[in-house]
Design an enzyme around this catalytic site. Structure first.
Site, mmCIF file in Angstrom:
data_model
loop_
_atom_site.group_PDB
_atom_site.id
_atom_site.type_symbol
_atom_site.label_atom_id
_atom_site.label_comp_id
_atom_site.label_asym_id
_atom_site.label_seq_id
_atom_site.Cartn_x
_atom_site.Cartn_y
_atom_site.Cartn_z
ATOM 1 N N HIS A 120 0.834 -1.213 0.000
ATOM 2 C CA HIS A 120 0.000 0.000 0.000
ATOM 3 C C HIS A 120 0.870 1.264 0.000
ATOM 4 O O HIS A 120 1.917 1.297 0.642
ATOM 5 C CB HIS A 120 -0.891 -0.016 1.248
ATOM 6 C CG HIS A 120 -1.998 0.997 1.226
ATOM 7 N ND1 HIS A 120 -1.911 2.196 1.874
ATOM 8 C CD2 HIS A 120 -3.200 0.987 0.605
ATOM 9 C CE1 HIS A 120 -3.032 2.884 1.689
ATOM 10 N NE2 HIS A 120 -3.834 2.176 0.916
ATOM 11 N N SER A 322 -8.663 -16.290 1.165
ATOM 12 C CA SER A 322 -8.797 -14.872 0.826
ATOM 13 C C SER A 322 -10.249 -14.514 0.529
ATOM 14 O O SER A 322 -10.982 -15.280 -0.099
ATOM 15 C CB SER A 322 -7.926 -14.549 -0.393
ATOM 16 O OG SER A 322 -8.143 -13.204 -0.783
#
Lengths: 374, 374
Positions: A120, A322
């Site tokens: 990120h 996930s």
């Protein structure tokens, strides 16, 4: 004086807009289904959790006692070493990562930070703020660290201790870096001193509740872990947990004390309500409720992959743990209705409440229609 | 599942404890009298003000529109230059000071930070986190910068650009550093490049409403200012405003963009509710309400000084614009009942609601009794 009629109307319009957007906000990792109204009565006080939750505060309007229990629960989820952990409730993932990297820098002042290219953007901001040398490592196509590149880059820089910023769930692809593989590389290169910070913003509340989690916890090699509170658990205020090995924090506390900064947290004044919200959430869900929430989200992610594929959209997820369902970037027209966050050539949905099969069906139908129209 | 009876009882006890402590919490700069219940309905959403409030966000459940109006109000209070300011709502004073010092460091990477010895300890923490060289300047007995020491120290270090951390209200004594005197010293030494950050946590909401404010605003020389929202205004969540000259922020934004960090705020994810609370507070008080609140608090501070002196306690305040009433450290027994924060040889009360004359009378009587008992 009361709000003007115009201002009151603006607030009403904001509430109506949020209500309409909620079911359409499918692209962000935020559980939107929660009810903290039993705690609103605490918002009549100017409470404040300033300082270390474990060392007490002169400011007695605090919820440190509840905060300690929240951190203890996360210590359990991350398998933190008995009697050798410390942590606090942060204002969100950025502060948690800032804390972990701050601990790392204080321990290894000359250290070089390595992080994958799928990390990120806020991490680049933290590294700049904290003046930390750093190298970006290539990603595999699935978003996970390219371990060969990591190995080769570490080999070239064996003169400076490495600080590895590991993603336990990247933002876009939900990819996990494997701590055992990272530790094996460090061992192979006979690197004596190193530090691993794990950013487990979303997956840190999934993996404690699955059967075969990949290596991501303290016993797997993490030195500090950051987990968000407003993501899988859900909270109206961004928040999270920073947790680190106590012996490392203690070393920093001593040096921080030397400069006269008596506080080991980053924020100073911290709100007293998010620790209470997290405490309430953990208590009312319990481990069984959390497990059910996680498995429902995983089942929905599996459903979403199948549904999108069945309609001709090349959807996938990093692995069966996930809840981030990745697909090629949709036409812009789809984003007029649905709140999703594409980046370059991909986008994703994250299967958290209130999402259900009907929402996924509608999204898939709109996606196909937008493609045909484009 | 519902909370257990035990846990419910713990929450009830916490609420009762807070209710009992509220009128006794006289030593902290927090207005405790507010009612944000009309906004609680927004806590049902996973809203988030991630990113720059002025540049829009993909995450549409935000209150950026309201945040911009709040920052604009503070731009007016701080006399920020028309068209040349930028700011955002922070998680509190530490983040606001961190932001100002971050801007300063990016503009003057080799800069040396100067701050008075009465500065809050969190500033030492920030300087360490951000790797900034710094020198502590002596204080005058009243807590204000010793300008001779500042002059002499700056003179010795003319080879590095100075970054002055000015206190517009120190934590313990409410002392104000005078920006005109600081600027005059910089001019006298013919220093070409410098930066002044003003920490106006509490006084930043007092001085806009008094007749003869000392020099503390942008036209007086500040390059960035941090003001708390939970102090004079009152808010159940610590918050504040960071505001800086836009041209400086833009220069940083470019360098931050270069490293891939697209966000000019420090926090990343930011809660959407404190901007809404500050907006609501400013709208419902209005400038007239704020002025009345400030003048009531100033009158109470004057009353407290007189009352304490009349009972033989050597109380004082920095000047007639201060609501921080300082006195010699009371016996520890007084702190069993009253929530105050002594430091070394002094302590203070801060005259914000719900304090009134009766509370001050009771405090003064208890103080005298504790001295006699001691």
């Amino acid at each position: 004086m009361p709000l003007s009629a115009d201002d009151q109307a603006r607030l009403d319009a904001l509430h109506a807009r949020f209500t309409a957007l909620r079911p359409l906000s499918v692209g962000y990792p935020c559980n939107q289904q929660f009810d903290y109204s039993p705690l609103f009565r605490f918002l009549e006080f100017a409470a404040n959790n300033v300082g270390d939750p474990f060392s007490g505060s002169n400011y007695r309007l605090n919820t440190h006692e509840f905060e300690r229990e929240v951190v203890a629960a996360f210590a359990r989820y991350t398998k933190a070493p008995e009697g050798d952990w410390w942590g606090y409730v942060t204002n969100g993932g950025t502060e948690g990562n800032m804390y972990g990297l701050y601990v790392a820098r204080e321990l290894l002042p000359e250290g070089m930070v390595y992080f994958g290219e799928d990390t990120h953007y806020s991490v680049a901001k933290i590294l700049r703020l904290q003046h930390m040398r750093n190298i970006m490592i290539k990603s595999q196509p699935n978003g996970e660290l390219d371990y060969e590149d990591l190995h080769e880059t570490l080999r070239i820089h064996r003169d400076v201790p490495p600080i590895i910023f590991a993603n336990i769930g990247t933002t876009m692809k939900g990819s996990l870096d494997n701590l055992q593989k990272i530790r094996a590389i460090l061992d192979d290169l006979a690197i004596p001193e190193s530090y691993i910070h794990a950013d487990a913003a979303l997956s840190g509340m999934i993996l404690p509740f699955v059967g075969q989690p990949p290596p991501w916890t303290f016993p797997d090699g993490a030195d500090s872990i950051s987990i968000s509170g407003h993501k899988l658990l859900g909270c109206p205020l961004p928040c999270g947990i920073a947790i680190a090995r106590k012996r490392n924090v203690d070393r920093i506390a001593r040096s921080v004390e030397y400069v006269g900064a008596l506080d080991t947290t980053i924020s100073g004044s911290r709100n007293a309500i998010t620790p209470l919200m997290l405490w309430h959430r953990l208590k009312t869900l319990g481990d069984d409720g959390l497990r059910a929430l996680v498995h429902r989200s995983l089942a929905l992610a599996s459903y979403a992959v199948e549904k999108l594929r069945a309609t001709g959209i090349d959807a996938w997820r990093h692995d069966e743990n996930s809840i981030t369902v990745v697909f090629p970037r949709p036409p812009d027209s789809l984003m007029k209705k649905w709140v999703i966050a594409p980046k370059k050539k991909i986008a994703h949905i994250i299967t958290l409440p209130p999402m259900n099969e009907a929402v996924i069906d509608e999204f898939a139908a709109d996606f196909v229609a937008a493609r045909l129209a484009g």
